[in-house]
Design an enzyme around this catalytic site. Structure first.
Site, mmCIF file in Angstrom:
data_model
loop_
_atom_site.group_PDB
_atom_site.id
_atom_site.type_symbol
_atom_site.label_atom_id
_atom_site.label_comp_id
_atom_site.label_asym_id
_atom_site.label_seq_id
_atom_site.Cartn_x
_atom_site.Cartn_y
_atom_site.Cartn_z
ATOM 1 N N CYS A 165 8.439 -47.336 -43.209
ATOM 2 C CA CYS A 165 9.326 -47.749 -43.700
ATOM 3 C C CYS A 165 10.300 -46.800 -43.989
ATOM 4 C CB CYS A 165 8.842 -47.636 -45.541
ATOM 5 S SG CYS A 165 7.827 -46.428 -45.803
ATOM 6 N N SER A 166 10.648 -44.745 -44.017
ATOM 7 C CA SER A 166 11.956 -44.023 -43.803
ATOM 8 C C SER A 166 11.500 -42.804 -44.285
ATOM 9 C CB SER A 166 13.112 -44.970 -44.368
ATOM 10 O OG SER A 166 13.511 -44.857 -45.694
ATOM 11 N N CYS A 167 10.246 -42.867 -44.341
ATOM 12 C CA CYS A 167 9.573 -41.493 -44.770
ATOM 13 C C CYS A 167 11.093 -40.189 -44.041
ATOM 14 C CB CYS A 167 7.952 -41.058 -44.550
ATOM 15 S SG CYS A 167 7.823 -41.571 -45.777
ATOM 16 N N CYS A 189 8.339 -42.999 -38.930
ATOM 17 C CA CYS A 189 7.970 -43.961 -39.887
ATOM 18 C C CYS A 189 7.384 -45.029 -39.646
ATOM 19 C CB CYS A 189 8.427 -43.257 -41.501
ATOM 20 S SG CYS A 189 8.034 -44.208 -42.459
#
Length: 212
Positions: free
Chosen positions: A116-118, A113
């Site tokens: 961000c950090s999906c 991602c």
């Protein structure tokens, strides 16, 4: 011919600002509880690590083991992963729309991602620290083969690498190659071969005991 594709269809929305706010609140609460002596930071870190590496990914391992052993389920998983995963009882926030991508001898999938950090929480638990870190998020797109080497994974030059960029709407689950020598193993035994990293694409499934 070697190479890699970058599938980029980001549509990061308000969920990420909510997630950031939540993380800030959690950290503030953790600080307060630690200061008051209610929480042992080391014990909390161990709990988080357990959920990242053991408890959470076990759900995904069950999904992969079923796909390896049941061709009809595998077809449903690859066609529409979310309802197929729900068949095993796994659903929830951050798992509303999961897409399964399958590794083959000629194609290796890896998930990142970039903004961000999906991450698909229902099947993988909490994202590891490195998944959220800027170096991984940037290098996975630019140099996926180099990143894989950092994880001790060396693929044949002829194997194509495809990088999938998770978004607030779509999260990906890699179906790793079933390891040689696992024929005849039960689903429970197969699940033990599936690692968290193999479902992100930064690792491979474990070979069965006694198989080189």
């Amino acid at each position: 011919m070697s190479g890699h594709d970058h599938h980029h269809h980001h549509d990061h929305d308000h969920e990420h600002s909510e997630l950031s706010e939540t993380e800030l609140r959690v950290r503030a609460l953790e600080s307060i509880l630690t200061e008051k002596g209610y929480v042992d930071p080391a014990a909390l870190d161990e709990l988080i690590q357990t959920y990242e590496t053991k408890v959470g990914p076990r759900n995904g391992a069950q999904v992969i083991a079923r796909a390896w052993s049941d061709p009809a389920y595998r077809a449903r998983l690859l066609a529409d992963a979310t309802p197929a995963i729900l068949e095993l009882g796994y659903a929830g926030r951050q798992g509303e729309h999961i897409v399964a991508v399958e590794n083959t001898p000629d194609l290796h999938n890896m998930v990142v991602c970039t903004l961000c950090s999906c991450y698909p929480w229902p099947v993988l638990g909490l994202p590891p620290v490195w998944y959220k870190a800027a170096p991984y998020r940037s290098r996975a797109v630019k140099d996926p083969r180099g990143v894989l080497k950092d994880f001790d994974v060396t693929l044949p030059e002829a194997t194509k690498i495809k990088v999938w960029d998770s978004t607030a709407e779509i999260r990906y689950l890699v179906v790793p190659l079933r390891p040689a020598g696992s024929e005849g193993m039960s689903e429970e035994q197969l699940a033990e071969l599936v690692t968290r990293d193999s479902m992100i694409g930064t690792g491979l499934a474990r070979p069965p005991a006694g198989v080189a």
